[in-house]
Design an enzyme around this catalytic site. Sequence first.
Site, mmCIF file in Angstrom:
data_model
loop_
_atom_site.group_PDB
_atom_site.id
_atom_site.type_symbol
_atom_site.label_atom_id
_atom_site.label_comp_id
_atom_site.label_asym_id
_atom_site.label_seq_id
_atom_site.Cartn_x
_atom_site.Cartn_y
_atom_site.Cartn_z
ATOM 1 C CG ASP A 106 -1.791 -1.123 1.391
ATOM 2 O OD1 ASP A 106 -2.073 -1.764 0.365
ATOM 3 O OD2 ASP A 106 -2.210 -1.398 2.534
HETATM 4 N N1 URA Z 1 -1.339 -5.963 3.753
HETATM 5 C C1 URA Z 1 -1.788 -4.693 3.784
HETATM 6 O O1 URA Z 1 -2.828 -4.412 4.368
HETATM 7 N N2 URA Z 1 -1.050 -3.742 3.174
HETATM 8 C C2 URA Z 1 0.110 -3.989 2.552
HETATM 9 O O2 URA Z 1 0.737 -3.072 2.018
HETATM 10 C C3 URA Z 1 0.565 -5.322 2.506
HETATM 11 C C4 URA Z 1 -0.179 -6.279 3.118
#
Ligand code: URA
Length: 244
Positions: A106
């Site tokens: 993310d």
């Molecule tokens: N899970 C998430 O919620 N975000 C990420 O970036 C990776 C795994």
Amino acid sequence: MSLIRLDKLISTAAGLSRSDAKRQLASGSVLVDGCRIRDGSAQIDPDRQTVLLNGRKLYYREHLYLVMNKPLGVVSSTDDPDSPTVLTLVPKSLLRRGLFPAGRLDKYSTGMLILTDDGSFAHRIVSPNHHLPKVYEVELDAPILSDALVAEFAKGVYLGGGERSSPSQLEPLGPTRARVTIYEGIYHQVRRMFDQNGAHVLRLHRVQIGGLPLDPTLPEGGCRELTDRELKALFTPNGQEECR
Ligand code: URA
């Protein structure tokens, strides 16, 4: 390695478009084993022949495999209208067309990200069928960690929206800090696993993919090629062969 067209070798190894590679050839800037070659369709054996572009030796690799320590605020895609992408952090010498992140972090997650231009390699990293572990360290806004939650993660967690994670591992590291290992990449998976259990993730940092930990000497925003040893380690989690 098999034979490859000279214009393709130049564009791949020097990060040029095919038409720029052809221009370089036409202007006489390319020597193959000491002979000036202008014909882009010449067949070259990159393992046995030496190609110089303006006096610089070119090293041809069919595919690129990079590791990045992703910082906050950049997006794991190849282009985005609003935010910088991880491609903006790839050193110019390693940028080539077709490079993309193998799996996502993310925008507000940090840590280990692999980039490649090899689609089947990327598939081995992201496909849930390969069960390649991804390990995260998280900081939570509430002290919800308990033996019951560890057991819940081991069974699989309801994520909302009718989705459920497969079994995962939760290892408390302190009242609000934990290490989580998952084997798939459902959208916002780790954040949703904690949201469903009463805590928000404040910080999410990926520390390992498969059997390869994030290089502690790679600075935030740093990006470099993976070594052959690291590529092998990726697919041998805990010294075991990858599940297929
Ligand atoms: N899970 C998430 O919620 N975000 C990420 O970036 C990776 C795994």
